[in-house]
Write a protein that holds these residues in place. Structure first.
Motif, PDB file in Angstrom:
ATOM      1  N   GLY A  57       0.797  -1.220   0.000  1.00  9.17           N
ATOM      2  CA  GLY A  57       0.000   0.000   0.000  1.00  9.17           C
ATOM      3  C   GLY A  57       0.827   1.266   0.000  1.00  9.17           C
ATOM      4  O   GLY A  57       0.302   2.359   0.180  1.00  9.17           O
ATOM      5  N   LYS A  99       3.474   1.720  -4.898  1.00  8.10           N
ATOM      6  CA  LYS A  99       4.328   1.273  -6.008  1.00  8.10           C
ATOM      7  C   LYS A  99       3.516   1.012  -7.280  1.00  8.10           C
ATOM      8  O   LYS A  99       3.828   1.544  -8.344  1.00  8.10           O
ATOM      9  CB  LYS A  99       5.072  -0.021  -5.613  1.00  8.10           C
ATOM     10  CG  LYS A  99       5.854   0.079  -4.323  1.00  8.10           C
ATOM     11  CD  LYS A  99       6.509  -1.228  -3.944  1.00  8.10           C
ATOM     12  CE  LYS A  99       5.535  -2.351  -3.643  1.00  8.10           C
ATOM     13  NZ  LYS A  99       4.750  -2.212  -2.423  1.00  8.10           N
ATOM     14  N   THR A 100       2.478   0.209  -7.133  1.00  6.81           N
ATOM     15  CA  THR A 100       1.668  -0.127  -8.304  1.00  6.81           C
ATOM     16  C   THR A 100       1.017   1.130  -8.882  1.00  6.81           C
ATOM     17  O   THR A 100       0.986   1.332 -10.094  1.00  6.81           O
ATOM     18  CB  THR A 100       0.591  -1.157  -7.929  1.00  6.81           C
ATOM     19  OG1 THR A 100       1.241  -2.336  -7.459  1.00  6.81           O
ATOM     20  CG2 THR A 100      -0.280  -1.516  -9.111  1.00  6.81           C
ATOM     21  N   THR A 101       0.526   1.988  -8.000  1.00  8.45           N
ATOM     22  CA  THR A 101      -0.102   3.224  -8.463  1.00  8.45           C
ATOM     23  C   THR A 101       0.882   4.048  -9.291  1.00  8.45           C
ATOM     24  O   THR A 101       0.547   4.532 -10.372  1.00  8.45           O
ATOM     25  CB  THR A 101      -0.587   4.042  -7.258  1.00  8.45           C
ATOM     26  OG1 THR A 101      -1.461   3.226  -6.481  1.00  8.45           O
ATOM     27  CG2 THR A 101      -1.313   5.291  -7.708  1.00  8.45           C
ATOM     28  N   GLY A 127      -1.168  -6.464  -1.298  1.00 11.56           N
ATOM     29  CA  GLY A 127      -0.812  -7.007   0.006  1.00 11.56           C
ATOM     30  C   GLY A 127      -1.932  -6.833   1.016  1.00 11.56           C
ATOM     31  O   GLY A 127      -2.160  -7.691   1.873  1.00 11.56           O
TER      32      GLY A 127
END
Ligand code: ATP
Ligand code: MG
Lengths: 313, 508
Positions: free
Chosen positions: B41, B44-46, B406
């Motif tokens: 959260g 990173k993905t964002t 996660g």
């Protein structure tokens, strides 16, 4: 029994089957474009009905059935745009949107027709397509009169099959179309415009359904009557599913349902002690049974669900 | 060094109630393997979705090859030379490998597909980079590792000069991870740059040249990999010391609670997956099941929890056969499950966090009473579990699909472990979790054991098996090759058994 067999083997039955099947083939092959893009083709009935009226009016006022066909395609396409907007842009429930559309089409076509011609018993006839015998081929015994003495639109329906196969499986556009019906998010991540592909698929199905409708009004009976399609759009929808979303399968299913329709008429003529209402039901019953046994296993994975870009999956 | 390939300046992305990226600066050089590290959260993905055009930044700019780049859609990122392998693969299951690779691209024979030519190209590309995969296979026929290779091929075929991989190793076996690192190194040697997200610090140390650490949407630091170590990285990430070795008290095993006898079952493709497998787990112990992925682990777990039909054998929970019972009945006998594929089996992504928490139990107290859901109570429980399991979310009403990978996993864990199950079947329980969360989950599993639960821990990560298990069973082709005691385990011996090269004599 022997009389039934005689019917089944007759040239006349073969001829009628092909004739009855051709609007189904046009509409169902069109339905593939919509369903493969992920949008239910349950609205085919409404699109066909609109096409039937527009085709009739176009031919009636212009004096040329060709103008009628163009009008029919445009009308079917226009109805499809409305349906596409509801399903794709506004993410409406597709079953609800389709049912609404079909009811609306039935109401409006009836209204427009009465508005134009009033409530009369007179038959209003529009210039219609005439059968075109294909030189040489139509002279072949049995096959000739069965296959090669039809209206041009009937030939067109049959020639559409290889075109659909080619477009769907041999072009980059076809691959993109199929991808948005399977996994729109994956398609989006490689730069495919999901919304545009889905709109295009639905509109193509609308144009073809419209033309299929005009086949009824300006090729077969040369007039418009209210609810002239009488559920043929739903039968085409069933053919898409029964044909497992492949052009050949869908084509054969439509042919089967068309033959059922032709058979039903001939059995009525035999005068067997079966209520004719039951016979009328026959093609629809067959479609229903086919649906029950076909299942959804091979359907496009995202069929019926709108694409929500913001949601991560 | 000359001009960097990629420069992100002040990227900021807000979601309702969350500041996912807070003025992030990131520079990636040519030919560099850049690891992106951060808690679940942390954004990173964002950040990668913004770079790839899947989401739009609220502020900030992107410079690619010296020029400003606007990515409003993935198409623009692809055209610029950016490729991305997503945390959850973006493949069309019903298509072949080649069709997936060329989807969305112009073909050489536009508007024709030119499938035969494309197939040859994909084959050549896969041979050149050692990305072994059959260009004609359908995606659903491929293993997860192979699917990932397809994703990489997709990017390479589009001549990506920057390749983003979001947690690529979370789904790979150790061997596959090795192969992937080799491939990444050869790509970098060619001058391509790679951004690589992972939670495994040893991979960061082994593969990358540089590391950027994110915490709560902000960049903590960017360092040369050579000048740092795992402990320092972990500290940067979590903001405190992380214990890698968890101290585990000896187990006090009691009666057998879960017993599997001669279990036989088929897999998805109708081939035998379990060939008369037997094992037993006692109350108060953890039995680790080691093995290379695809040796029947999924089928074993699914048979126990009642979602796959056993074709023979028995599964006893507290002495009662549960084969043939529904998954609800199995759950009522006290079996808790942490499925491997949380997105499909553990969660309903479109429902809220609180709703997911009560799943499987919504029909009984305290979640409902006389057929009515007790919303206040549910919210209270969800709130407590969010606290206790440190689930990073703005509220319990958030749809689970909007949580980070996660944190989705933590929701499943919170639900299952909070029910005090007698038997816990845990598959890859820490897949996708950061080091802090992994430590926490391991603690929780040990607590459950000490409370008297029988834990069946199925994992492809040997390290996890070794650090938690009291006994270790090795699974190979649907059979148990042998069971060894946890502290006497020899890694080489386990490796041989995992490869099917050694079998211990029957002993129990
Ligand atoms: N579409 C969305 N709507 C609302 N919140 C979102 C959305 N996408 C991400 N978030 C939130 O933004 C934050 C960052 O999420 P992100 O997925 O980037 O984390 P991450 O670093 O990739 O974590 P993980 O290691 O768990 O995958 C999280 O708090 C998440 O809940
Ligand atoms: Mg992530």
């Amino acid at each position: 029994m022997t009389s039934l067999l005689k019917v089944l083997l007759s040239v006349d039955f073969g001829y009628a089957s092909i004739r009855m099947a051709s609007p189904l083939i046009l509409a169902a092959l069109g339905g593939i474009f919509s369903e493969r893009a992920g949008v239910l083709s349950l609205g085919l009935e409404g699109m066909m009905l609109s096409g039937a009226l527009a085709g009739f009016l176009g031919s009636f006022y212009s004096g040329s059935p060709w103008v009628g066909v163009v009008y029919a395609g445009l009308a079917g396409g226009a109805v499809a745009v409305i349906y596409a907007a509801a399903c794709i842009t506004f993410k409406a429930n597709q079953v609800v949107a389709a049912v609404g559309l079909n009811i609306l089409a039935q109401g409006i076509t009836g209204l427009v027709f009465r508005g134009a011609f009033g409530i009369t018993q007179d038959l209003h006839q529009a210039p219609a397509f005439q059968p075109v015998a294909i030189p040489v081929l139509s002279k072949i015994p049995v096959l000739g009169p069965m296959l090669f003495n039809h209206e041009l639109l009937v030939y067109a329906a049959f020639l559409l099959l290889p075109v659909v196969v080619f477009v769907l499986y041999r072009t980059t556009w076809g691959l993109k179309l199929r991808s948005v019906g399977e996994n729109p998010l994956a398609a989006d991540t490689v730069g495919v415009n999901v919304t545009r592909m889905r709109y295009t698929g639905v509109v193509i199905s609308g144009i073809l359904a419209g033309i299929a409708g005009s086949l009824l009004s300006i090729a077969f009976i040369n007039t418009f009557i209210e609810n002239i399609t009488a559920g043929r759009g739903f039968v085409a929808f069933a053919a898409v599913i029964f044909g497992k979303w492949t052009p050949i399968g869908v084509f054969l299913s439509a042919l089967l349902f068309g033959a059922a329709d032709a058979l039903q008429l001939r059995i009525q003529a035999l005068g067997l002690p079966i209520p004719y209402q039951l016979m009328l039901l026959f093609p629809y019953l067959l479609a229903l049974i086919a649906l029950v046994f076909s299942g959804r296993s091979q359907s496009p994975a995202s069929l019926g669900s709108p694409y929500d870009k913001s949601g991560r999956s | 060094m000359d001009q960097p390939l990629l420069e992100l300046r002040g990227i900021t992305k807000r979601f309702p109630g969350v500041l996912a990226n807070d003025h992030i600066d990131l520079v990636v050089g040519k030919g560099e393997i850049h690891a992106l590290l951060g808690e679940n959260g942390s954004g990173k993905t964002t950040l990668m979705n913004v770079l790839y055009g899947l989401q739009q930044a609220d502020e900030g700019e992107i410079h690619f090859e010296g020029k400003p780049l606007k990515t409003n859609s993935p198409g623009q990122a692809i055209d610029a030379g950016i490729g991305m392998v997503h945390q959850h693969f973006m493949l069309v299951q019903a298509f072949t490998v080649t069709e997936n690779v060329i989807l969305g691209m112009r073909s050489k024979r536009e508007p024709l597909l030119g499938l035969a030519q494309a197939e040859a190209e994909v084959k050549a590309l896969s041979e050149k980079y050692g990305l072994k995969v059959d260009p004609r296979a359908k995606i659903w026929q491929l293993s997860v590792g192979e699917q990932q290779r397809v994703e990489i091929l997709k990017a390479l075929h589009r001549r990506a000069r920057l390749l983003i991989l979001d947690e690529p190793t979370a789904v790979l076996t150790p061997q596959e991870t090795e192969e992937l690192s080799a491939i990444l190194r050869s790509l970098a040697a060619e001058g391509r740059s790679i951004i690589f997200i992972t939670h495994k610090l040893n991979e960061v140390m082994g593969i990358s040249n540089k590391v950027t650490v994110l915490r709560a949407g902000r960049v903590i630091d960017t360092v040369e990999t050579a000048s740092t170590n795992q402990a320092a990285l972990a500290r940067m990430m979590v903001g405190r010391e992380v214990v890698f070795e968890i101290d585990k008290t000896p187990a006090a095993p009691k009666e057998v609670v879960l017993q599997v006898e001669g279990l036989k079952a088929a897999n998805q493709k109708k081939l035998p997956a379990l060939r008369g497998l037997s094992l037993s787990v006692r109350a108060g112990e953890i039995l680790g099941v080691a093995g290379v992925d695809g040796n029947g682990q999924h089928e074993l777990a699914e048979c126990i929890i009642g979602v796959r039909k056993a074709e023979g054998g028995r599964v006893l929970v507290c002495g009662q056969d549960i084969v043939g019972l529904s998954s609800r009945q199995v759950a009522q006998r006290g079996v808790g499950v942490i499925p491997a594929d949380r997105q499909h089996q553990g969660l309903v992504l479109g429902l809220q966090l609180a709703e997911n928490i009560m799943f499987g139990n919504f029909y009984c107290e305290p979640y409902s009473r006389r057929g009515f859901l007790q919303l206040g109570k549910i919210e209270e429980i969800a709130g407590r579990l969010i606290q206790e399991y440190d689930i990073r979310t703005p509220s319990s009403a958030v749809e689970v699909k909007n949580l980070s990978g996660g944190n989705q996993q933590k929701v499943v864990l919170a639900r299952e472990l909070s029910r005090s199950p007698k038997v816990i079947v845990a598959m890859l329980p820490t897949r996708g979790l950061d080091v802090g969360a992994t430590e926490f989950v391991h603690r929780r599993i040990l607590d459950a054991r000490d409370r008297g639960a029988a834990v069946l821990l199925i994992s492809t990560e040997l390290e996890e098996i070794l650090s938690l298990s009291d006994r270790i069973a090795v699974m190979y082709e649907g059979e148990i090759m042998g069971v060894v005691s946890g502290d006497a385990a020899d890694v080489n011996e386990l490796g041989l058994m995992m490869a099917g090269a050694k079998r211990l004599p029957e002993a129990s």
